[in-house]
Scaffold this motif. Structure first.
Motif, PDB file in Angstrom:
ATOM      1  N   GLU A   1       0.836  -1.218   0.000  1.00  0.00           N
ATOM      2  CA  GLU A   1       0.000   0.000   0.000  1.00  0.00           C
ATOM      3  C   GLU A   1       0.864   1.258   0.000  1.00  0.00           C
ATOM      4  O   GLU A   1       0.585   2.234  -0.710  1.00  0.00           O
ATOM      5  CB  GLU A   1      -0.900   0.003   1.239  1.00  0.00           C
ATOM      6  CG  GLU A   1      -1.918  -1.133   1.253  1.00  0.00           C
ATOM      7  CD  GLU A   1      -2.651  -1.204   2.588  1.00  0.00           C
ATOM      8  OE1 GLU A   1      -3.105  -2.308   2.945  1.00  0.00           O
ATOM      9  OE2 GLU A   1      -2.755  -0.172   3.274  1.00  0.00           O
ATOM     10  N   LEU A   2       1.921   1.223   0.821  1.00  0.00           N
ATOM     11  CA  LEU A   2       2.808   2.392   0.916  1.00  0.00           C
ATOM     12  C   LEU A   2       3.514   2.650  -0.415  1.00  0.00           C
ATOM     13  O   LEU A   2       3.674   3.807  -0.832  1.00  0.00           O
ATOM     14  CB  LEU A   2       3.836   2.161   2.028  1.00  0.00           C
ATOM     15  CG  LEU A   2       3.274   2.173   3.449  1.00  0.00           C
ATOM     16  CD1 LEU A   2       4.307   1.674   4.449  1.00  0.00           C
ATOM     17  CD2 LEU A   2       2.814   3.577   3.831  1.00  0.00           C
TER      18      LEU A   2
ATOM     19  N   GLU B   1       2.934   2.392  10.511  1.00  0.00           N
ATOM     20  CA  GLU B   1       2.300   2.494   9.193  1.00  0.00           C
ATOM     21  C   GLU B   1       2.759   1.339   8.306  1.00  0.00           C
ATOM     22  O   GLU B   1       2.055   0.942   7.378  1.00  0.00           O
ATOM     23  CB  GLU B   1       2.663   3.816   8.516  1.00  0.00           C
ATOM     24  CG  GLU B   1       2.133   5.044   9.233  1.00  0.00           C
ATOM     25  CD  GLU B   1       2.659   6.319   8.575  1.00  0.00           C
ATOM     26  OE1 GLU B   1       3.686   6.853   9.064  1.00  0.00           O
ATOM     27  OE2 GLU B   1       2.067   6.756   7.584  1.00  0.00           O
TER      28      GLU B   1
ATOM     29  N   GLU C   1       2.411   1.826  -3.365  1.00  0.00           N
ATOM     30  CA  GLU C   1       1.420   2.305  -4.344  1.00  0.00           C
ATOM     31  C   GLU C   1       1.114   3.784  -4.107  1.00  0.00           C
ATOM     32  O   GLU C   1       0.997   4.576  -5.053  1.00  0.00           O
ATOM     33  CB  GLU C   1       0.142   1.459  -4.219  1.00  0.00           C
ATOM     34  CG  GLU C   1      -0.834   1.703  -5.357  1.00  0.00           C
ATOM     35  CD  GLU C   1      -2.060   0.796  -5.238  1.00  0.00           C
ATOM     36  OE1 GLU C   1      -1.995  -0.220  -4.520  1.00  0.00           O
ATOM     37  OE2 GLU C   1      -3.072   1.125  -5.864  1.00  0.00           O
ATOM     38  N   THR C   2       0.993   4.134  -2.833  1.00  0.00           N
ATOM     39  CA  THR C   2       0.689   5.532  -2.487  1.00  0.00           C
ATOM     40  C   THR C   2       1.796   6.478  -2.950  1.00  0.00           C
ATOM     41  O   THR C   2       1.535   7.583  -3.442  1.00  0.00           O
ATOM     42  CB  THR C   2       0.534   5.654  -0.958  1.00  0.00           C
ATOM     43  OG1 THR C   2      -0.435   4.714  -0.520  1.00  0.00           O
ATOM     44  CG2 THR C   2       0.104   7.053  -0.566  1.00  0.00           C
ATOM     45  N   ARG C   3       3.022   5.998  -2.820  1.00  0.00           N
ATOM     46  CA  ARG C   3       4.159   6.840  -3.185  1.00  0.00           C
ATOM     47  C   ARG C   3       4.609   6.664  -4.639  1.00  0.00           C
ATOM     48  O   ARG C   3       5.553   7.295  -5.087  1.00  0.00           O
ATOM     49  CB  ARG C   3       5.326   6.561  -2.240  1.00  0.00           C
ATOM     50  CG  ARG C   3       5.110   7.159  -0.854  1.00  0.00           C
ATOM     51  CD  ARG C   3       5.783   6.327   0.224  1.00  0.00           C
ATOM     52  NE  ARG C   3       5.569   6.906   1.557  1.00  0.00           N
ATOM     53  CZ  ARG C   3       4.433   6.798   2.250  1.00  0.00           C
ATOM     54  NH1 ARG C   3       3.396   6.134   1.734  1.00  0.00           N
ATOM     55  NH2 ARG C   3       4.312   7.344   3.454  1.00  0.00           N
TER      56      ARG C   3
ATOM     57  N   CYS D   1       7.713   6.998   6.498  1.00  0.00           N
ATOM     58  CA  CYS D   1       6.576   6.524   7.298  1.00  0.00           C
ATOM     59  C   CYS D   1       7.077   6.047   8.643  1.00  0.00           C
ATOM     60  O   CYS D   1       8.288   5.940   8.868  1.00  0.00           O
ATOM     61  CB  CYS D   1       5.860   5.374   6.575  1.00  0.00           C
ATOM     62  SG  CYS D   1       6.874   3.887   6.419  1.00  0.00           S
TER      63      CYS D   1
END
Lengths: 200, 81
Positions: free
Chosen positions: B15-16, B67, B18-20, B63
């Motif tokens: 997820e991290l 997280e 993908e977010t970044r 992060c």
């Protein structure tokens, strides 16, 4: 900078040399313990049995002699089939034991050379080697002792008594215990490997 | 919970990333850890993580540890969700 070569490292050549030596031991063991007696049997040769007895040398009595024990070879010129079998059994057992130990050591070696020192089964293999050396060899020696006694009992020794000359293979027992100790080290290594596997 | 029992730590690395908008290989280059090891972490197959790796990943992704990693809840005793 070029890494310093470890001259004492166990490399591929050492592995090949060790395999050669192990199988040479197997060949010599099987040859002496099984093949040679069978060839003698087929050729109708005589049977030789070790007889521990007291050494007497009358010629030396004049200068004073301390009598001691020695091993004589009692020759059975025309052995019966069961005498041949009795002579062969300890050799067959020893050969089977040698082959079994070498096969186990080969498998341990294969995993070590492949970099899988602590693979599953290594501890079991080493413990089995320890058992075969520490207990299997003495058992085979006991069989040889009994077979020798049976053969000597089946021949006319001219009234001489059979002396029990028991030599326990302490070296093999110690070797078995050392291998068992090594197995414990491998067990710890396997546990450490499990801890490290999946470590990011 | 005894130490011998399986853990309930899950990674939110995917997820991290993908977010970044970052790829796993790019993160591996930045962190200095192999793609294989980061893949193990991303797919929740890791059993342990070095503090040095954790620090480097958090620094690169900007992060916190919470997280990146979380403890999955269990709906019933012994059941993992």
């Amino acid at each position: 900078m070029k890494a310093k070569r470890d001259v004492l490292a166990f490399d591929r050549w050492d592995g090949m040399a060790l395999r050669f030596v192990l199988w040479l031991i197997v060949a010599m063991g099987v040859g002496a313990n099984v093949v040679q007696p069978i060839v003698t049997w087929v050729r109708g040769g005589s049977l030789s049995v070790s007889y521990p007895g007291t050494i007497t040398v009358p010629e030396l009595d004049r200068v004073g002699t301390a009598y001691g024990n020695g091993v004589y070879d009692v020759v059975i010129d025309d052995p019966t089939p069961w005498q041949r079998v009795a002579d062969l059994v300890p050799g067959v057992l020893m050969s089977l034991l040698i082959v079994w130990v070498v096969v186990l050591l080969q498998r341990v070696l294969r995993h070590i050379v492949a970099g899988e020192q602590f693979a599953a089964g290594q501890v079991t293999r080493l413990r089995l080697v320890a058992f075969l050396l520490g207990l299997g060899v003495p058992l085979v020696f006991a069989t040889e002792f009994i077979a020798g006694g049976v053969l000597l009992g089946s021949v006319d020794l001219g009234g001489m008594n059979i002396i029990a000359d028991v030599a326990f293979p302490w070296l093999m027992l110690a070797a078995g215990m050392v291998v068992a100790l090594l197995a414990e080290a491998f067990k710890s290594g396997a546990a450490l490997r499990d801890d490290v596997s999946g470590l990011v | 919970m005894p130490v011998d029992e399986p853990h309930r730590i899950t990674s939110r690395l995917d997820e991290l990333l993908e977010t970044r908008g970052m790829t796993l290989s790019a993160l591996a280059d930045e962190v200095g850890v192999s793609v294989v090891n980061l893949s193990i972490l991303k797919n929740n197959r890791a059993k342990a993580i070095r503090f040095s790796t954790l620090t480097a990943v958090c620094d690169v992704l900007g992060c916190g540890v919470g997280e990146l990693l979380e403890v999955s809840a269990t709906s019933e005793p012994g059941e993992i969700t």
